[in-house]
Design an enzyme around this catalytic site. Structure first.
Site, PDB file in Angstrom:
ATOM      1  N   LYS A 264       0.840  -1.209   0.000  1.00 58.26           N
ATOM      2  CA  LYS A 264       0.000   0.000   0.000  1.00 58.26           C
ATOM      3  C   LYS A 264       0.872   1.255   0.000  1.00 58.26           C
ATOM      4  CE  LYS A 264      -3.403   2.491   2.926  1.00 58.26           C
ATOM      5  NZ  LYS A 264      -4.316   2.410   4.085  1.00 58.26           N
ATOM      6  N   ASP A 269      -2.840  10.026   4.002  1.00 59.61           N
ATOM      7  CA  ASP A 269      -4.251   9.634   4.080  1.00 59.61           C
ATOM      8  C   ASP A 269      -5.026  10.625   4.955  1.00 59.61           C
ATOM      9  OD1 ASP A 269      -6.663   8.344   4.087  1.00 59.61           O
ATOM     10  OD2 ASP A 269      -6.012   6.643   5.326  1.00 59.61           O
ATOM     11  N   LYS A 276     -10.714  12.204   8.423  1.00 55.73           N
ATOM     12  CA  LYS A 276     -10.187  11.794   9.718  1.00 55.73           C
ATOM     13  C   LYS A 276     -10.306  12.953  10.710  1.00 55.73           C
ATOM     14  CE  LYS A 276      -6.837   8.335   8.148  1.00 55.73           C
ATOM     15  NZ  LYS A 276      -7.530   7.172   8.754  1.00 55.73           N
ATOM     16  N   ASP A 346     -12.362   6.709   3.598  1.00 58.87           N
ATOM     17  CA  ASP A 346     -11.174   6.453   4.416  1.00 58.87           C
ATOM     18  C   ASP A 346     -10.757   4.986   4.339  1.00 58.87           C
ATOM     19  OD1 ASP A 346      -9.090   7.052   6.064  1.00 58.87           O
ATOM     20  OD2 ASP A 346     -10.281   7.174   7.916  1.00 58.87           O
ATOM     21  N   GLU A 348      -9.575   3.516   1.890  1.00 56.22           N
ATOM     22  CA  GLU A 348      -9.007   3.674   0.548  1.00 56.22           C
ATOM     23  C   GLU A 348      -7.929   2.651   0.233  1.00 56.22           C
ATOM     24  OE1 GLU A 348      -7.874   5.148   3.139  1.00 56.22           O
ATOM     25  OE2 GLU A 348      -5.733   4.802   2.857  1.00 56.22           O
ATOM     26  N   ARG A 350      -7.774  -0.584   0.755  1.00 57.48           N
ATOM     27  CA  ARG A 350      -8.282  -1.798   0.103  1.00 57.48           C
ATOM     28  C   ARG A 350      -8.638  -1.535  -1.349  1.00 57.48           C
ATOM     29  NH1 ARG A 350     -12.873  -2.262   4.583  1.00 57.48           N
ATOM     30  NH2 ARG A 350     -11.200  -1.177   5.668  1.00 57.48           N
TER      31      ARG A 350
END
Ligand code: BES
Ligand code: ZN
Ligand code: ZN
Length: 497
Positions: A264, A269, A276, A346, A348, A350
């Site tokens: 990943k 993020d 978040k 969030d 993201e 996967r």
């Protein structure tokens, strides 16, 4: 860096000689000659308690001319019968930290003082050099330079009665393992504004050039042609173009039996529209820890050149907000053709990994290991010292577990049942749902990626808890840990046929 000598360590002019001290009935059984040179004063120091064989105790003893070495650095190793290579590395880590404070440029070690029944010279040599690389790691950071250049240890002489060539080879393997881990640490410690997807791609290109890997960087237009709708959706809100990074290492004539390593690579993020919290967002520069683990492992593979095909795939982008960003309720189509209802932007990791796993298969991967800072859920489940695992294949998992034991990295498997899979497939309007609720959500995250592995043997490693630490330890400072670099590399090396 390392020089191996078969001479006795006693008569050597060294600035600092590291000596291991096991808690044996006769403490100086194998160090008698040294104790004699000190007229038995070392035995006295042990009796008085100034010198201790207690595990991780470190004691610096000036030699006062009793031997040519200026000082002896004793490191306590605990009971010999319970000797363990990972504990040895930790004890050595404390010794290296201490020696670093002395500002030396060279060191020496009486390697045979670390050897015991369970730990032959080769194992001790590997542990020694790996611990040295890990313990002395520093992230330079961005503070204005101090005028004094810090002294580095540049030369280590290893005294041993064991075969010099084999010892040198083991030292090299350990050092390379440590260095690969440190490279991953540096990538993870680098802030998001200084490590974009393009920077990650440039780094992969450097590795490829150095080690002769084949490299491919897919640009946005090519991703569109290939239908990588999941990676593209995550990138939609970003000012930075996405990159799908592929490295191929092919020592074999045939491109068969290929290990696929997928990491990943979310360079930052924010959570996207499922934003978040103020405190939850801090630290999200580490969300490319999986990519860093894969790149660190590729560095080790490039150095040690095992006879095993490997393809590394890294989907790289940040996860940002803008008028273009993807939103909850959006339905996207992944490269595999599977459609996904986005319930949480969030989740993201996967999504980008879905396309990366499909692409790794497209490149011929016959088994897959994905590494990702995937879920907060894995921290709730396992804490910050264990990597969570999922699998669709018992044998592959056993191999990865074995590699993790050898590397000294703790992984723990979570279940993935048919009911779990049903929840992942529970969208009313698409094939999959990227956020089926918080219950067991480490399993939901990993299981989602498994939907794209399909029949290919696959292991998922969730390093959300282990990729970084807020506590300095014997083998590294606070910050990025380089988790799973050595497990991945050890796994690939173990496949070396
Ligand atoms: N990058 C995070 C996971 C994470 C959390 C890594 C904490 C390191 C520390 C991931 O993309 C994420 O946000 N996951 C969500 C998923 C949820 C919305 C289903 C999570 O775990 O909360
Ligand atoms: Zn996220
Ligand atoms: Zn993330």
């Amino acid at each position: 860096m390392f020089k191996v000598s078969n001479q006795s360590f006693i008569q050597q002019e060294e600035s600092c000689l590291i000596i291991g001290l096991y808690d044996r009935p006769l403490k100086f059984e194998r160090l008698e000659e040294l104790d004699q040179a000190f007229d038995g004063q070392l035995t006295e120091l042990v009796k008085e308690g100034d010198l201790s064989a207690k595990r991780n105790d470190v004691a610096l003893v000036p030699s006062f001319g009793n031997v040519p070495a200026k000082r002896l650095l004793f490191v306590g190793l605990g009971k010999e019968k319970q000797a363990d290579v990972h504990e040895l590395k930790e004890a050595l880590g404390y010794a290296f930290k201490r020696s670093r404070k002395l500002g030396l440029t060279s060191l020496a070690v009486a390697l045979d003082s670390f050897v015991c029944e369970q730990l032959p010279a080769e194992t001790a040599a590997h542990a020694f050099s790996e611990a040295f690389a890990l313990a002395t790691y520093e992230f330079k950071g961005y503070k204005q330079a101090s005028n004094e250049p810090e002294k580095q240890i540049e030369q280590i002489t290893v005294y041993t009665e064991a075969d010099a060539k084999e010892t040198a080879a083991a030292l090299q393997v350990g050092y390379v393992m440590g260095q690969g881990t440190n490279s991953a640490r540096t990538l993870v410690n680098t802030p998001g504004n200084m490590l974009t997807a393009a920077d990650l791609a440039a780094y992969a290109e450097l590795l490829a050039e150095k080690y002769g890997f084949e490299v491919e960087i897919l640009e946005k237009e090519e991703m569109e042609k290939l239908g990588m709708g999941a990676l593209l959706a995550v990138n939609q809100g970003s000012a930075q173009p996405p990159k799908m990074i592929t490295l191929k290492y092919q020592p074999k004539e045939e491109w068969t039996n290929v290990i696929g390593l997928v990491g990943k690579g979310i360079t930052f993020d924010t959570g996207g529209y499922s934003l978040k919290t103020k405190s939850g967002i801090v630290g999200m520069k580490t969300d490319m820890g999986g990519a860093a683990a894969v790149l660190g492992a590729m560095e080790i593979i490039g150095e040690l050149k095992p006879d095993q095909n490997v393809v590394a795939v890294i989907p790289a982008t940040d996860n940002m907000i803008s008028g273009h960003a993807f939103k909850p309720d959006d339905v996207i189509t992944s490269m595999s053709g599977k459609t996904i209802e986005v319930l949480n932007t969030d989740a993201e990791g996967r999504l980008v990994l879905a396309d990366a796993v499909t692409y790794a298969k497209h490149h011929g991967a016959s088994c897959l290991i994905d590494v990702a800072t995937l879920t907060g859920g894995v921290i709730v489940a396992l804490g910050t010292d264990k990597t969570g695992a999922l699998t669709n294949n018992e044998e592959l998992f056993e191999e990865v577990l074995e590699a993790s034991f050898e590397a000294g990295e703790f992984i723990w498997r979570l279940p993935l049942t048919e009911k779990d899979k049903q929840r992942i497939r529970s969208s009313a309007i698409a094939d999959l749902n990227n956020s089926p609720g918080r219950e067991g959500h480490a399993i939901m995250g990993g299981g989602f990626i498994g939907e794209f592995a399909e029949g290919t043997p696959w292991v998922h490693l969730d390093i959300a808890g282990t990729a970084d630490t807020n506590q300095a330890g014997a083998l590294g400072p606070a910050g990025a840990t380089g988790a799973m670099v050595r497990t991945l590399a050890t796994f690939v090396l173990s496949r070396n046929e």
